[in-house]
Every structure is written in C-alpha cells, then in structure tokens.
Design an enzyme around this catalytic site. Structure first.
Site, mmCIF file in Angstrom:
data_model
loop_
_atom_site.group_PDB
_atom_site.id
_atom_site.type_symbol
_atom_site.label_atom_id
_atom_site.label_comp_id
_atom_site.label_asym_id
_atom_site.label_seq_id
_atom_site.Cartn_x
_atom_site.Cartn_y
_atom_site.Cartn_z
ATOM 1 N N ASP A 1 -6.683 -6.308 4.705
ATOM 2 C CA ASP A 1 -5.823 -4.739 5.005
ATOM 3 C C ASP A 1 -5.666 -4.194 5.487
ATOM 4 O O ASP A 1 -6.651 -3.645 6.200
ATOM 5 C CB ASP A 1 -6.869 -3.943 3.110
ATOM 6 N N GLY A 2 -4.670 -4.121 6.529
ATOM 7 C CA GLY A 2 -4.646 -2.776 7.583
ATOM 8 C C GLY A 2 -4.008 -4.192 8.367
ATOM 9 O O GLY A 2 -4.721 -5.438 8.332
ATOM 10 N N GLY B 1 1.666 -2.213 4.515
ATOM 11 C CA GLY B 1 2.143 -1.096 3.718
ATOM 12 C C GLY B 1 3.432 -0.575 4.939
ATOM 13 O O GLY B 1 4.373 -0.857 4.219
ATOM 14 N N SER B 2 2.832 -0.668 6.249
ATOM 15 C CA SER B 2 4.488 -0.125 6.837
ATOM 16 C C SER B 2 5.709 -1.207 7.083
ATOM 17 O O SER B 2 6.578 -0.973 7.019
ATOM 18 C CB SER B 2 3.697 0.407 8.255
ATOM 19 N N ASP C 1 -4.054 3.765 -2.315
ATOM 20 C CA ASP C 1 -5.826 4.497 -0.616
ATOM 21 C C ASP C 1 -5.832 5.640 -0.895
ATOM 22 O O ASP C 1 -4.646 6.820 -1.233
ATOM 23 C CB ASP C 1 -4.340 4.050 0.515
ATOM 24 N N HIS D 1 -1.224 -1.172 -3.955
ATOM 25 C CA HIS D 1 -2.514 -1.052 -3.722
ATOM 26 C C HIS D 1 -2.666 0.999 -3.176
ATOM 27 O O HIS D 1 -2.146 1.110 -2.493
ATOM 28 C CB HIS D 1 -2.560 -1.390 -2.102
ATOM 29 N N SER E 1 0.854 -1.093 0.035
ATOM 30 C CA SER E 1 -0.128 0.022 -0.616
ATOM 31 C C SER E 1 0.662 1.353 0.303
ATOM 32 O O SER E 1 1.525 1.519 0.899
ATOM 33 C CB SER E 1 -0.690 0.006 1.242
HETATM 34 C C1 DX5 Z 1 -5.907 2.646 5.942
HETATM 35 C C2 DX5 Z 1 -5.754 1.098 4.359
HETATM 36 C C3 DX5 Z 1 -4.311 0.403 4.626
HETATM 37 C C4 DX5 Z 1 -3.071 0.735 4.537
HETATM 38 C C5 DX5 Z 1 -2.386 0.089 5.385
HETATM 39 O O1 DX5 Z 1 -6.891 3.038 5.426
HETATM 40 O O2 DX5 Z 1 -6.758 1.245 3.576
HETATM 41 O O3 DX5 Z 1 -4.438 -0.091 2.976
HETATM 42 O O4 DX5 Z 1 -2.452 1.587 3.839
HETATM 43 O O5 DX5 Z 1 -0.896 -0.140 5.769
HETATM 44 P P1 DX5 Z 1 -0.670 -1.481 7.079
HETATM 45 O O6 DX5 Z 1 -0.142 -2.559 6.258
HETATM 46 O O7 DX5 Z 1 0.542 -0.045 7.462
HETATM 47 O O8 DX5 Z 1 -1.333 -1.131 7.847
HETATM 48 ZN ZN ZN Z 2 -6.075 0.060 1.717
#
Ligand code: DX5
Ligand code: ZN
Length: 221
Positions: free
Chosen positions: A177-178, A199-200, A36, A34, A9
């Site tokens: 997701d997340g 993401g992170s 966002d 992905h 993401s």
């Molecule tokens: C949150 C987003 C996710 C997020 C995932 O609202 O939809 O896609 O960026 O990030 P991580 O993997 O860091 O939780």
């Molecule tokens: Zn997302």
C-alpha cells in the site's frame, strides 16, 4: 500464474463524484476498492467516515471494499464500519492495546481482518495472532497521503512476510500500500505481493482501463 488483485485507493479519487469513480474503476478492470480512513490524529490528514461507506452501499456499490483504518483510538470505529458494510477492516497494531480482541470482533461479524505495518513497524505481533489474520498490508510509504514515492526497503519486508505466510500454510493475502506505479509493480510482484493498492497512479490517469491493464501486465511480468 498467481492471481494479481488491483485495489484502487479512493483517497486520490474525485470525492465530489465518488460513486461514479468507483463504478468507473471497477468497470475498467479493478478487483476491489481500498477505502482510506484518516483521522488527523494517528496520521496528519483527514478523510471520510463510515457514513460515506454506508451511503455508497445504499447506492448499490457492491464491490469488495477494504477499509484501511488510520485512526487511534479505533475501538469505537470498528462497529460503525462493520455495520456500514465493510468487507474487510485493516488496522495498524499501534492503534490499539487489544489487537487480538479487535481481530475477534471483526471476525465474529463475518468480516475479513487485516493488520497494516508501517515501513518501520516490526512484524512481531503476527507471531501471536497470524491465525486470525486474513490480510497483511505492508505500507510502501509513511501513511497519510497519496502520491508519495515507494520506500525501496519495503521489498525485503515483502519477501519476509511472503515466507511467513508460506510457513504458516494459511490463506493470507499480502497487500502493498503506497507508492506503487508502472515502474516498480513488477519488482513488488516478484517480491511476493498479491494485492496492489494503487491510488494516484490510477486516478491521475485519463484512462482507467488502460492504466489498470498496463499495471496488470507489468505485475504479471
Ligand atoms: C496512504 C494510503 C494509501 C495511499 C495510496 O496512507 O494508505 O492507500 O492512498 O496512494 P498512492 O498509490 O498514490 O501512493
Ligand atoms: Zn491505504
């Protein structure tokens, strides 16, 4: 062995160098991107619009890009992202009164569809539109920010959606997701997820190749 798809993401990427970040993660083993989109209305954060996607396509970013629309209203945005080059558009059912109509617009454009369910959002609307859904996205966190902790009760919801997909006999990808990380990705995979939005855990690491390799190994465990 089931196919594991890793979808970084870009919310956690270095925005001042988005093109390079995407090229780097894709060449390090990611399967798709992905994207966002947050409007500071439906979720308490603001990210980027369709112009960013359009300029990424102009600079020859050809990877699959799934647009995760966290925006309300969304009707006017759908056309912008379709024209900008989205491969898929995922939206939250709460963000429109016309779920079926929006799914039709996306499909008729030749783009993949997706519905996104927050941790406490019921799956009931799936019953009426599942034949128009190519992707189901379950939020492992409350939407709006990267770097949050995974909500463990999501595992039960993943198993539930996995059985809905099996019973439908349709080709639908299940995304989570997340909050996905090296510690929980194996459980999430065993519960039935196909696509892992990361993401992170990726963009905070120094070595994209090694973290993506470890995530894939864990998910295949
Ligand atoms: C949150 C987003 C996710 C997020 C995932 O609202 O939809 O896609 O960026 O990030 P991580 O993997 O860091 O939780
Ligand atoms: Zn997302």
């Amino acid at each position: 062995m089931k196919k594991i798809l890793l979808a970084p993401s870009i919310l956690s990427a270095n925005f001042s160098n988005l093109e390079k970040e995407i090229i780097d993660v894709m060449s390090s083993g990611a399967d798709l991107i992905h994207f966002d989109v947050m409007d500071n209305h439906y979720v308490p954060n603001l990210t980027f619009g369709s112009m960013v996607l359009k300029s990424l396509r102009k600079s020859n970013i050809t990877s699959r890009i799934d647009v995760h629309l966290m925006a309300r209203p969304l009707e006017n945005l759908i056309h912008d992202f379709l024209k900008a080059g989205a491969d898929s558009i995922f939206f939250h059912p709460e963000c429109t009164d016309h779920i079926d109509k929006i799914l039709n617009i996306i499909k008729e454009y030749g783009c993949q569809t997706g519905l996104v369910f927050n941790p406490a959002t019921s799956l009931c609307c799936l019953e009426h539109v599942i034949d128009k859904v190519d992707n189901i996205v379950l939020m492992g966190v409350n939407p709006g920010f990267g770097g949050q902790s995974f909500i463990d009760s999501t595992l039960g919801k993943i198993r539930k959606v996995r059985s809905i997909i099996e019973n439908s006999k349709l080709k639908i990808l299940l995304h989570i997701d997340g909050g996905v990380n090296l510690k929980n990705i194996a459980d999430i995979s065993r519960a039935g997820s196909d696509v892992f939005i990361v993401g992170s855990v990726v963009f905070e690491s120094k070595n994209y190749f090694s973290i993506l390799k470890k995530l894939r190994e864990q998910a295949n465990n």
